[in-house]
Each structure stands twice: as structure tokens, then as C-alpha cells.
Scaffold this motif. Structure first.
Motif, PDB file in Angstrom:
ATOM      1  N   ARG A 328      21.616  12.629  41.083  1.00 26.36           N
ATOM      2  CA  ARG A 328      20.791  11.604  40.451  1.00 26.36           C
ATOM      3  C   ARG A 328      21.336  10.209  40.741  1.00 26.36           C
ATOM      4  N   GLU A 329      22.638  10.052  40.682  1.00 22.66           N
ATOM      5  CA  GLU A 329      23.232   8.736  40.962  1.00 22.66           C
ATOM      6  C   GLU A 329      22.898   8.287  42.377  1.00 22.66           C
ATOM      7  N   LYS A 330      23.008   9.198  43.334  1.00 18.45           N
ATOM      8  CA  LYS A 330      22.665   8.836  44.710  1.00 18.45           C
ATOM      9  C   LYS A 330      21.165   8.577  44.839  1.00 18.45           C
ATOM     10  N   SER A 331      20.360   9.395  44.172  1.00 16.90           N
ATOM     11  CA  SER A 331      18.911   9.226  44.237  1.00 16.90           C
ATOM     12  C   SER A 331      18.480   7.850  43.759  1.00 16.90           C
ATOM     13  N   VAL A 332      19.065   7.403  42.662  1.00 14.04           N
ATOM     14  CA  VAL A 332      18.720   6.078  42.123  1.00 14.04           C
ATOM     15  C   VAL A 332      19.047   4.988  43.149  1.00 14.04           C
ATOM     16  N   ARG A 333      20.183   5.120  43.830  1.00 17.00           N
ATOM     17  CA  ARG A 333      20.571   4.118  44.828  1.00 17.00           C
ATOM     18  C   ARG A 333      19.662   4.174  46.062  1.00 17.00           C
ATOM     19  N   LEU A 334      19.366   5.385  46.532  1.00 17.83           N
ATOM     20  CA  LEU A 334      18.496   5.534  47.704  1.00 17.83           C
ATOM     21  C   LEU A 334      17.109   4.956  47.448  1.00 17.83           C
ATOM     22  N   THR A 335      16.515   5.365  46.323  1.00 24.99           N
ATOM     23  CA  THR A 335      15.167   4.892  45.997  1.00 24.99           C
ATOM     24  C   THR A 335      15.179   3.398  45.720  1.00 24.99           C
ATOM     25  N   ILE A 356       3.977  -1.110  45.386  1.00 30.32           N
ATOM     26  CA  ILE A 356       4.582   0.097  44.820  1.00 30.32           C
ATOM     27  C   ILE A 356       3.980   0.343  43.439  1.00 30.32           C
ATOM     28  N   ILE A 357       3.342   1.505  43.278  1.00 31.31           N
ATOM     29  CA  ILE A 357       2.725   1.810  41.983  1.00 31.31           C
ATOM     30  C   ILE A 357       3.613   2.715  41.134  1.00 31.31           C
ATOM     31  N   THR A 358       4.726   3.176  41.681  1.00 33.66           N
ATOM     32  CA  THR A 358       5.716   3.928  40.915  1.00 33.66           C
ATOM     33  C   THR A 358       6.479   2.958  40.018  1.00 33.66           C
ATOM     34  N   PRO A 359       6.854   3.344  38.804  1.00 29.89           N
ATOM     35  CA  PRO A 359       7.589   2.428  37.927  1.00 29.89           C
ATOM     36  C   PRO A 359       8.837   1.853  38.584  1.00 29.89           C
ATOM     37  N   THR A 360       9.124   0.591  38.283  1.00 26.32           N
ATOM     38  CA  THR A 360      10.327  -0.052  38.814  1.00 26.32           C
ATOM     39  C   THR A 360      11.589   0.383  38.068  1.00 26.32           C
ATOM     40  N   ASP A 361      11.426   0.834  36.837  1.00 30.14           N
ATOM     41  CA  ASP A 361      12.553   1.294  36.034  1.00 30.14           C
ATOM     42  C   ASP A 361      13.032   2.646  36.555  1.00 30.14           C
ATOM     43  N   PRO A 362      14.281   2.766  37.038  1.00 31.29           N
ATOM     44  CA  PRO A 362      14.773   4.044  37.549  1.00 31.29           C
ATOM     45  C   PRO A 362      14.690   5.185  36.540  1.00 31.29           C
ATOM     46  N   GLU A 363      14.718   4.862  35.248  1.00 33.32           N
ATOM     47  CA  GLU A 363      14.628   5.898  34.221  1.00 33.32           C
ATOM     48  C   GLU A 363      13.232   6.491  34.123  1.00 33.32           C
ATOM     49  N   GLN A 364      12.265   5.864  34.786  1.00 35.55           N
ATOM     50  CA  GLN A 364      10.881   6.328  34.720  1.00 35.55           C
ATOM     51  C   GLN A 364      10.378   6.830  36.067  1.00 35.55           C
ATOM     52  N   ARG A 365      11.295   7.215  36.940  1.00 37.96           N
ATOM     53  CA  ARG A 365      10.877   7.750  38.234  1.00 37.96           C
ATOM     54  C   ARG A 365      11.962   8.664  38.787  1.00 37.96           C
ATOM     55  N   GLY A 366      11.558   9.501  39.739  1.00 39.67           N
ATOM     56  CA  GLY A 366      12.519  10.282  40.499  1.00 39.67           C
ATOM     57  C   GLY A 366      12.769   9.584  41.816  1.00 39.67           C
ATOM     58  N   CYS A 367      12.763  10.353  42.914  1.00 35.27           N
ATOM     59  CA  CYS A 367      13.079   9.737  44.203  1.00 35.27           C
ATOM     60  C   CYS A 367      11.841   9.317  44.978  1.00 35.27           C
ATOM     61  N   GLN A 368      10.668   9.539  44.425  1.00 38.40           N
ATOM     62  CA  GLN A 368       9.428   9.206  45.137  1.00 38.40           C
ATOM     63  C   GLN A 368       8.980   7.776  44.855  1.00 38.40           C
ATOM     64  N   LEU A 369       8.519   7.084  45.915  1.00 35.90           N
ATOM     65  CA  LEU A 369       7.795   5.831  45.763  1.00 35.90           C
ATOM     66  C   LEU A 369       6.393   6.016  46.329  1.00 35.90           C
ATOM     67  N   SER A 370       5.397   5.660  45.540  1.00 34.32           N
ATOM     68  CA  SER A 370       4.009   5.704  45.982  1.00 34.32           C
ATOM     69  C   SER A 370       3.551   4.283  46.273  1.00 34.32           C
ATOM     70  N   ILE A 371       2.977   4.087  47.446  1.00 34.33           N
ATOM     71  CA  ILE A 371       2.695   2.747  47.955  1.00 34.33           C
ATOM     72  C   ILE A 371       1.224   2.630  48.315  1.00 34.33           C
ATOM     73  N   ILE A 372       0.595   1.581  47.809  1.00 35.03           N
ATOM     74  CA  ILE A 372      -0.768   1.250  48.220  1.00 35.03           C
ATOM     75  C   ILE A 372      -0.699   0.065  49.175  1.00 35.03           C
ATOM     76  N   CYS A 373      -1.265   0.226  50.357  1.00 24.58           N
ATOM     77  CA  CYS A 373      -1.280  -0.854  51.341  1.00 24.58           C
ATOM     78  C   CYS A 373      -2.490  -1.753  51.103  1.00 24.58           C
ATOM     79  N   LYS A 374      -2.294  -3.037  51.246  1.00 25.89           N
ATOM     80  CA  LYS A 374      -3.382  -4.002  51.054  1.00 25.89           C
ATOM     81  C   LYS A 374      -4.557  -3.689  51.972  1.00 25.89           C
TER      82      LYS A 374
END
Length: 431
Positions: A328-335, A356-374
Motif C-alpha cells: 500500500r505504501e508503494k501504491s500510494v507513491r506510484l499512483t 482525473i475523475i478518481t479522488p485525489t485523496d489517497p485514502e479514497q482510492r487504490g492504484c487506479q486513475l480514471s482519466i477523461i480526455c478533453k
């Protein structure tokens, strides 16, 4: 951490990474003769190198012993799943007896809802996240119809506020309180598959139990991704697949969690099969079902040993990490590094091209980022793929990228940011 947008910085982080040895335990897909950058563990995890050996071991047992493989050899099949309980219980924050390995995720969800969704009088409603994964939606709809009820009357969905992409915990808790004694079941994903939002399952469970409702969790995107404490949180039941962050192969074996407080509850309805029968007298073949104590009592069919062998190989990698806390510690840094690089790109363009529509708070996400392109989202995604960066595309406009701490590197993330910037340059040249 103060991130830097340089290759040297990413390489330095990799050099200092105490878990870097884990990458060598996986087989990395190739692109033009080099390792691809694989950021799709949210859909299918990579193959552990140990998988082939574990699978071959059981194929050899089948060849040499045939039916006697159930009773003889180093890993008699009759008790094979016992080896999986301890590592899974650590990952899930569960007692070993609360865990059983069986079936596939949606089958298990159906089996558990038979027991834990029992509508009565005015208490019949089910609360779930809006736009949950379709399998969950279909399973819940069909369970509701089995009780002669109409899904539109029973199922209540919680959606983000206008202009927002993710749910606020206070809105979920408020809806639970509003439904009150009409609420029979709260069934959420641990992590939403589309946005990557990690829900506060502890708070949701406490609020649900306060109004007398059961709580179930689909851990497909949470197991092996984020720390879990299912027993201490008091979650009533849960199920998961093993082919995403648990790296156990396409269509890999699933599992269930049933809280200890139900292990001796004979009032619960269930669909029964011989494999869930009391172990001590199982081979007496008596009429009348007597469940094994614990989650194993929900088993129905014979254990698929070959699938379990793949699961065993993958769980062995987790046992080598020293605990989910370090992952988890590494995941937070990677993401966090990927988020930093994407924000850097937006700053360079002077506008939000990659939202990025995934929460910015690391406590509210795992390792995934979901991105909407303009604009030109699919073209940008295709450019990533053409450069050996494997993520996934979700209609209508989301790119999902998941840097998994078991096998992804900070250098992977740096190159992904570089190729995203390159893609924006290309699409703007041709628009």
C-alpha cells in the motif's frame, strides 16, 4: 513526497524501492522486443512465474494418481483450499474460517444473497452505488425478482452530486439513514470499477447495522489492491475475483467471506451442495444437509484444483511482501507520481486536457486513475497502446491506468507521462 518530472528521479525511486524484487516474480508482456508498460492490473493481473510450476504439479498428480490425488501426495486435493485460507485471510483482514475459495464472483454473489437478502414486510430495499459494475446490477435485479418483487421498487442507487464524478461518504450515510427500517441490504463495491473510488466500508457498515440492514461488499477491485479489515469492520459477507490484483489468471477462482457471527446460525437460508457438507461425516452420504461450520458451509461444487493452483502461486507472491501495508505504501507513491505527471501536463497546456475523475485523496482510492480526455480520448489511448503502454478504455470516454506495486515501476509511470504528453502534441497537430 516532492515529485520531479525527470527520468533520473523515477530511476532513483526505483533504486530505493524495497519491493523492487517482486517485479521479477512476474512475466511481463513484450512490445517490440522489450517489456511493455502494463497498467491494466485492474482488469487482469500479470502471470506469476510460479504459476506454471504450481499448475504442472497438479497436472502431474492427476497423471500419476488420477482419482487417488484427492487423498494422496503432498497436496491431497480434498483439503487443498486450506492452503489458501491463511494468505487470503491476511489480505482481507479476516479469520481463516470466514474465508472460502470457490466458484466465480457472480455465482458467489448469488449464493450469498440467497442467505443475506431476505426481504420481509416493509424491510425489502437494497442500496447500491449508482453505475455499479453490470454483473452486480444484473445479479441484484434477478435476486429481487426471485422474491416476486420489482427491481424499480426495491433497488435504490446513490449517485454523485451534479457536476461531480464520485460519491461523498456523507451522502451514502444519509441515504442509509433516510431508508431506515425499509433497508434490508447495502451492497457496494469496495472500489468502484469505473472511477477507482475506494469507499469507506467501515462507516457504511456501521451506519447500515444501526438501521438493521445487512452489508455485502464486492471486492473485485479491492482485494489485493487496498488494505481491508472485513472482520473488524463487521461486514456481513463479501466476495471477490482473483484475476485482477490477485493475479490468478483469466476467469480465476473466486472466494467468499462470511462473518464469524453467522457460522452457527442455522436460520439462514442457503443453496446447498455436497461440497459444503460437514467434513467429519461428508463421506457417509447421508440424506439431509448439515453445513460445515464457517464459510466452507456455503460451498456447493467440487473444488477446481487447477484454478486453485494458480491462486496458490499468486498468493505466494503476496506472502513474500511482508504484508499489504508495504504494498500500500508503494501504491500510494506510484499512483501519486502518475497523478503528479498528469497534472504537470495540464499545467504545460494551460488547461485540463486530462481530467482525473478518481479522488485525489489517497485514502479514497487504490492504484487506479480514471482519466477523461478533453478531446480525442480514443486516439490518445491508441497512441499509448502503439507505444507499448497497456491500459484500458471504458466507454464513453475514460482511460483507466493502474500502476500495480507488485510489478510496476516509477520508470513505467514516468514513460507513461511522457507518452501522454506526446499524444497530446500529435492530436493537436492533426485536429
Amino acid at each position: 513526497m516532492e515529485y520531479q518530472n525527470t527520468l533520473a528521479f523515477a530511476q532513483q525511486l526505483d533504486e530505493l524501492d524495497g519491493l523492487k524484487y517482486l517485479r521479477d516474480k512476474f512475466l511481463i508482456p513484450q512490445h517490440n522486443g522489450s517489456d511493455a508498460i502494463y497498467l491494466c492490473g485492474n482488469s487482469l493481473g500479470l502471470q506469476p512465474k510460479a504459476a506454471r510450476g504450481e499448475l504442472q504439479k497438479q497436472l502431474d498428480a492427476w497423471q500419476c494418481r488420477a482419482v487417488e490425488g484427492w487423498f494422496e501426495g503432498d497436496d491431497p486435493w480434498l483439503g487443498y483450499q486450506k492452503q489458501l485460507k491463511k494468505p487470503l485471510s491476511v489480505i482481507l483482514g479476516a479469520r481463516e474460517a470466514e474465508v472460502s475459495v470457490m466458484n466465480s464472483l457472480t455465482v458467489n454473489l448469488h449464493l450469498l444473497m440467497i442467505s443475506f437478502y431476505q426481504p420481509k414486510d416493509k424491510r425489502y430495499k437494497i442500496l447500491m452505488e449508482g453505475k455499479a459494475f453490470p454483473s452486480d446490477q444484473y445479479a441484484i435485479e434477478s435476486q429481487v425478482r426471485l422474491h416476486g418483487l420489482a427491481p424499480d421498487d426495491v433497488i435504490v442507487e446513490v449517485f454523485p452530486r451534479d457536476g461531480e464524478y464520485t460519491l461523498r461518504t456523507e451522502d451514502i450515510l444519509q441515504k442509509i439513514n433516510d431508508l431506515g427500517d425499509e433497508l434490508a441490504l447495502v451492497l457496494f463495491g469496495g472500489v468502484n470499477y469505473y472511477t477507482g473510488q475506494l469507499f469507506d466500508i467501515a462507516a457504511i457498515t456501521q451506519a447500515s447495522h444501526t438501521v438493521g440492514a445487512m452489508v455485502g461488499v464486492d471486492l473485485a477491485h479491492a482485494a489485493g489492491n487496498v488494505p481491508l479489515q472485513l472482520h473488524d469492520w463487521g461486514v456481513d459477507f463479501a466476495c471477490w475475483c482473483s484475476y485482477k490484483y490477485l493475479n490468478s489468471g483469466p476467469g480465476g477462482i473466486s472466494g467468499i467471506f462470511v462473518h464469524q457471527k453467522y457460522h452457527n446460525d442455522t436460520s439462514l437460508k442457503r443453496l446447498s451442495g455436497w461440497w459444503g457438507y460437514e467434513r467429519a461425516t461428508q463421506f457417509e452420504m447421508k440424506k439431509g444437509f448439515v453445513p460445515e461450520v464457517g464459510a466452507d458451509g456455503w460451498q456447493v461444487s467440487t473444488s477446481p484444483i487447477l484454478l486453485m493452483a494458480l491462486n496458490k502461486a499468486a498468493l505466494g507472491v503476496f506472502e513474500d511482501t511482508g504484508g499489504i501495508r508495504y504494498l500500500r505504501e508503494k501504491s500510494v507513491r506510484l499512483t501519486g507520481y502518475m497523478e503528479f505527471l498528469i497534472n504537470q501536463i495540464n499545467q504545460q497546456w494551460g488547461e485540463v486536457w486530462l481530467k482525473i475523475i478518481t479522488p485525489t485523496d489517497p485514502e479514497q482510492r487504490g492504484c487506479q486513475l480514471s482519466i477523461i480526455c478533453k478531446q480525442y480520448g480514443k486516439k490518445i489511448f491508441d497512441h499509448l497502446a502503439a507505444n507499448g503502454i497497456i491500459g484500458d478504455w471504458r466507454e464513453p470516454d475514460v482511460i483507466r491506468l493502474s500502476p500495480v506495486p507488485l510489478y510496476n515501476t516509477f520508470t513505467d509511470v514516468y514513460h507513461t507521462g511522457r507518452v501522454l504528453q506526446e499524444a497530446l502534441l500529435l492530436v493537436n497537430e492533426v485536429k
